[in-house]
Design an enzyme around this catalytic site. Structure first.
Site, PDB file in Angstrom:
ATOM      1  N   GLY A 144       0.841  -1.214   0.000  1.00 53.82           N
ATOM      2  CA  GLY A 144       0.000   0.000   0.000  1.00 53.82           C
ATOM      3  C   GLY A 144       0.864   1.247   0.000  1.00 53.82           C
ATOM      4  CG  ASP A 201      -0.474   0.720  -3.954  1.00 48.29           C
ATOM      5  OD1 ASP A 201      -0.326   1.487  -2.977  1.00 48.29           O
ATOM      6  OD2 ASP A 201      -1.604   0.448  -4.441  1.00 48.29           O
ATOM      7  CD  GLN A 249      -3.735  10.653   4.624  1.00 45.13           C
ATOM      8  OE1 GLN A 249      -4.564   9.797   4.939  1.00 45.13           O
ATOM      9  NE2 GLN A 249      -3.717  11.848   5.149  1.00 45.13           N
ATOM     10  CG  LEU A 250       0.987   5.591   6.961  1.00 45.45           C
ATOM     11  CD1 LEU A 250       1.560   6.783   7.735  1.00 45.45           C
ATOM     12  CD2 LEU A 250       0.245   4.656   7.931  1.00 45.45           C
ATOM     13  NE  ARG A 292      -4.234   4.099  -7.761  1.00 51.83           N
ATOM     14  CZ  ARG A 292      -5.074   5.122  -7.626  1.00 51.83           C
ATOM     15  NH1 ARG A 292      -5.700   5.311  -6.490  1.00 51.83           N
ATOM     16  NH2 ARG A 292      -5.292   5.971  -8.610  1.00 51.83           N
ATOM     17  CG  ASP A 347      -5.006  -8.329  -4.741  1.00 51.93           C
ATOM     18  OD1 ASP A 347      -4.816  -8.283  -3.512  1.00 51.93           O
ATOM     19  OD2 ASP A 347      -6.135  -8.311  -5.268  1.00 51.93           O
ATOM     20  CB  ILE A 348      -1.521  -7.110  -0.391  1.00 51.36           C
ATOM     21  CG1 ILE A 348      -0.637  -7.535   0.774  1.00 51.36           C
ATOM     22  CG2 ILE A 348      -2.926  -6.906   0.075  1.00 51.36           C
ATOM     23  CD1 ILE A 348       0.789  -7.789   0.411  1.00 51.36           C
ATOM     24  CE1 TYR A 375      -9.646   1.098   8.388  1.00 50.81           C
ATOM     25  CE2 TYR A 375     -10.421   2.385  10.257  1.00 50.81           C
ATOM     26  CZ  TYR A 375      -9.414   2.034   9.379  1.00 50.81           C
ATOM     27  OH  TYR A 375      -8.167   2.612   9.492  1.00 50.81           O
ATOM     28  CG  LEU A 393       2.123   3.739  -5.058  1.00 50.14           C
ATOM     29  CD1 LEU A 393       1.750   3.612  -6.525  1.00 50.14           C
ATOM     30  CD2 LEU A 393       3.464   4.448  -4.914  1.00 50.14           C
TER      31      LEU A 393
HETATM   32  P1  NAD Z   1      -4.790   4.702   1.589  1.00 48.04           P
HETATM   33  O1  NAD Z   1      -6.163   4.288   1.158  1.00 48.04           O
HETATM   34  O2  NAD Z   1      -4.353   6.079   1.335  1.00 48.04           O
HETATM   35  O3  NAD Z   1      -3.711   3.712   0.965  1.00 48.04           O
HETATM   36  C1  NAD Z   1      -3.916   2.314   0.882  1.00 48.04           C
HETATM   37  C2  NAD Z   1      -3.117   1.795  -0.305  1.00 48.04           C
HETATM   38  O4  NAD Z   1      -3.376   0.384  -0.415  1.00 48.04           O
HETATM   39  C3  NAD Z   1      -3.535   2.436  -1.639  1.00 48.04           C
HETATM   40  O5  NAD Z   1      -2.407   2.985  -2.291  1.00 48.04           O
HETATM   41  C4  NAD Z   1      -4.161   1.288  -2.419  1.00 48.04           C
HETATM   42  O6  NAD Z   1      -3.920   1.359  -3.823  1.00 48.04           O
HETATM   43  C5  NAD Z   1      -3.469   0.078  -1.804  1.00 48.04           C
HETATM   44  N1  NAD Z   1      -4.262  -1.142  -1.977  1.00 48.04           N
HETATM   45  C6  NAD Z   1      -5.613  -1.258  -1.963  1.00 48.04           C
HETATM   46  N2  NAD Z   1      -5.964  -2.532  -2.218  1.00 48.04           N
HETATM   47  C7  NAD Z   1      -4.832  -3.239  -2.384  1.00 48.04           C
HETATM   48  C8  NAD Z   1      -4.558  -4.598  -2.669  1.00 48.04           C
HETATM   49  N3  NAD Z   1      -5.531  -5.509  -2.825  1.00 48.04           N
HETATM   50  N4  NAD Z   1      -3.266  -4.986  -2.796  1.00 48.04           N
HETATM   51  C9  NAD Z   1      -2.255  -4.075  -2.656  1.00 48.04           C
HETATM   52  N5  NAD Z   1      -2.458  -2.766  -2.383  1.00 48.04           N
HETATM   53  C10 NAD Z   1      -3.739  -2.352  -2.239  1.00 48.04           C
HETATM   54  O7  NAD Z   1      -4.701   4.360   3.152  1.00 48.04           O
HETATM   55  P2  NAD Z   1      -3.711   5.001   4.216  1.00 48.04           P
HETATM   56  O8  NAD Z   1      -4.399   6.153   4.813  1.00 48.04           O
HETATM   57  O9  NAD Z   1      -2.365   5.167   3.650  1.00 48.04           O
HETATM   58  O10 NAD Z   1      -3.728   3.851   5.321  1.00 48.04           O
HETATM   59  C11 NAD Z   1      -2.672   2.934   5.481  1.00 48.04           C
HETATM   60  C12 NAD Z   1      -2.926   2.127   6.737  1.00 48.04           C
HETATM   61  O11 NAD Z   1      -2.982   3.017   7.865  1.00 48.04           O
HETATM   62  C13 NAD Z   1      -4.254   1.357   6.747  1.00 48.04           C
HETATM   63  O12 NAD Z   1      -4.087   0.143   7.438  1.00 48.04           O
HETATM   64  C14 NAD Z   1      -5.171   2.260   7.553  1.00 48.04           C
HETATM   65  O13 NAD Z   1      -6.208   1.546   8.180  1.00 48.04           O
HETATM   66  C15 NAD Z   1      -4.194   2.815   8.565  1.00 48.04           C
HETATM   67  N6  NAD Z   1      -4.673   4.067   9.150  1.00 48.04           N
HETATM   68  C16 NAD Z   1      -4.764   5.199   8.384  1.00 48.04           C
HETATM   69  C17 NAD Z   1      -5.259   6.358   8.949  1.00 48.04           C
HETATM   70  C18 NAD Z   1      -5.413   7.637   8.153  1.00 48.04           C
HETATM   71  O14 NAD Z   1      -5.984   8.611   8.664  1.00 48.04           O
HETATM   72  N7  NAD Z   1      -4.920   7.692   6.923  1.00 48.04           N
HETATM   73  C19 NAD Z   1      -5.643   6.367  10.305  1.00 48.04           C
HETATM   74  C20 NAD Z   1      -5.546   5.199  11.040  1.00 48.04           C
HETATM   75  C21 NAD Z   1      -5.038   4.048  10.455  1.00 48.04           C
HETATM   76  N1  SER Z   2      -8.600   8.005   9.117  1.00 53.72           N
HETATM   77  C1  SER Z   2      -9.099   6.681   9.225  1.00 53.72           C
HETATM   78  C2  SER Z   2     -10.484   6.588   8.720  1.00 53.72           C
HETATM   79  O1  SER Z   2     -11.188   7.568   8.879  1.00 53.72           O
HETATM   80  C3  SER Z   2      -9.060   6.230  10.663  1.00 53.72           C
HETATM   81  O2  SER Z   2      -8.560   4.969  10.712  1.00 53.72           O
HETATM   82  O3  SER Z   2     -10.878   5.572   8.220  1.00 53.72           O
END
Ligand code: NAD
Ligand code: SER
Length: 326
Positions: free
Chosen positions: A8, A34, A12-13, A36, A53-54, A142, A10
């Site tokens: 994952g 990723d 946000q995190l 994509r 795909d993971i 979720y 690409l």
């Molecule tokens: P995101 O949606 O921005 O990124 C997720 C990435 O996973 C995407 O680039 C997507 O293309 C990729 N992905 C989706 N399906 C896939 C698959 N089948 N195989 C491979 N890659 C795949 O999410 P994020 O915000 O970067 O979150 C990353 C992690 O952090 C997640 O576990 C999320 O629950 C956790 N998290 C995020 C937040 C937040 O505010 N962003 C808060 C709490 C926890």
């Molecule tokens: N920012 C995330 C969401 O809203 C929290 O895990 O899904």
């Protein structure tokens, strides 16, 4: 941690952890993956990248072997609002994807970072200063996947000795990659709209308090927990971490310190509002502070100033690129 693979990468995190780890370890020692490859193309082109795909564990094992990976940052998942639109996909990706990673980690003795979330709590959890160890009965799909993921990571640690670690992130706020469909996305979008339009229509009620964190702190947490001395860790997966708690009305007030005419209005989305209502107002993160020295650096004021500065620069650059291309 010497050679890292990020799933994952690409998102946000992932895109931000990738940049920081490539800066620290060197580009070729941080392999990005990723599903994509059409976003964050600079990261894709700069160093090793694989699109798959993971849920396909075979490919993960092959790549990990080829690059002699020792640590996986597993970030591929569906966020809360997207997950609610397709609960079966959320279950499949968030849990079967994690199982694939944990199985490869077990076979190849890899360390694994998996983020959980404030979404792992539910309406029965204490709402203010939510403790580290407390009642977790989430009502969103979720949240269900996040609690199960926390337990699965603990299980792989005590059953097989896999070095699993993680944090429960609050909503993450950043300016490089847009958020991927969460309930806390408003807290990012509000800054874009403040600069572009001077006004924002918010999908949560103005007095909805949630925990939040600025991305530089989130990246540091992900690296520091993996670098921590394992002998000092009483918890492993799902450390509460937080930096600030605010509601949309309060965030708008801080934006007005820099954009005085900024206006906020509300058009509440019942699905995301009900998810937000089920989450804590504010977390207590004592265990992370004591066990591995966690301490946030940004609060709402310093984050707002930095977000508005960085976004104004980015949006201005994008405008020039757009004008150049015409
Ligand atoms: P995101 O949606 O921005 O990124 C997720 C990435 O996973 C995407 O680039 C997507 O293309 C990729 N992905 C989706 N399906 C896939 C698959 N089948 N195989 C491979 N890659 C795949 O999410 P994020 O915000 O970067 O979150 C990353 C992690 O952090 C997640 O576990 C999320 O629950 C956790 N998290 C995020 C937040 C937040 O505010 N962003 C808060 C709490 C926890
Ligand atoms: N920012 C995330 C969401 O809203 C929290 O895990 O899904």
């Amino acid at each position: 941690m010497k050679r890292v693979l990020i799933t994952g990468a690409l998102g946000q995190l992932g895109s931000e952890i990738a940049l920081e780890l490539r800066r620290i370890l060197g580009v070729n020692k941080v392999v990005l993956t990723d599903i994509r490859d059409d976003v964050n193309t600079a990261l894709v082109e700069e160093g090793p990248f694989y699109r798959f795909d993971i849920r396909d564990g075979g490919q993960l094992a092959e790549i990990a072997r080829e690059h002699r990976i020792d640590t996986v940052y597993h970030l591929a998942a569906l966020l809360s609002a997207t997950a609610e639109k397709d609960p079966r996909l959320a279950w499949d990706l968030n849990l079967n994807g994690l199982v694939q990673v944990l199985e490869v980690a077990r076979e190849m003795e890899l360390a694994v970072f998996t983020p959980s979330s404030i979404g792992a709590f539910g309406p029965a959890t204490p709402k203010n200063w939510t403790p580290q160890d407390t009642l977790q009965r989430p009502t969103s799909i979720y949240g269900v996947t996040k609690v199960a993921g926390e337990l699965l990571c603990d299980y792989y640690h005590h059953r097989y000795g896999v070095d699993t670690r993680g944090v429960r992130y609050p909503g993450l706020i950043s300016n490089r990659t847009p958020p991927g469909g969460g309930t806390t996305d408003y807290a990012v979008d509000i800054y874009y709209q403040a600069i572009l339009r001077g006004r924002y229509r918010c999908f949560l009620k103005g007095d909805t308090y949630l925990d939040m964190m600025y991305m530089p702190d989130a990246v540091r947490a992900a690296i520091e927990v993996m670098d921590a001395d394992p002998a000092l860790l009483r918890h492993r997966n799902a450390f509460n971490v937080t930096a600030m708690s605010f509601c949309p009305e309060e965030q708008a007030g801080y934006i007005r310190r820099y954009i005085p005419d900024f206006e906020i209005e509300y058009e509440v989305d019942p699905v995301r509002q009900s998810i937000a209502n089920s989450w804590p107002n504010s977390l207590e993160d004592y265990a992370a502070r004591v066990e591995w020295g966690w301490k946030p650096r940004y609060d709402l004021d310093t984050m707002t100033r930095d977000m508005l500065d960085a976004l104004s620069r980015r949006l201005e650059e994008a405008r020039y690129v757009w004008l150049d291309e015409r």
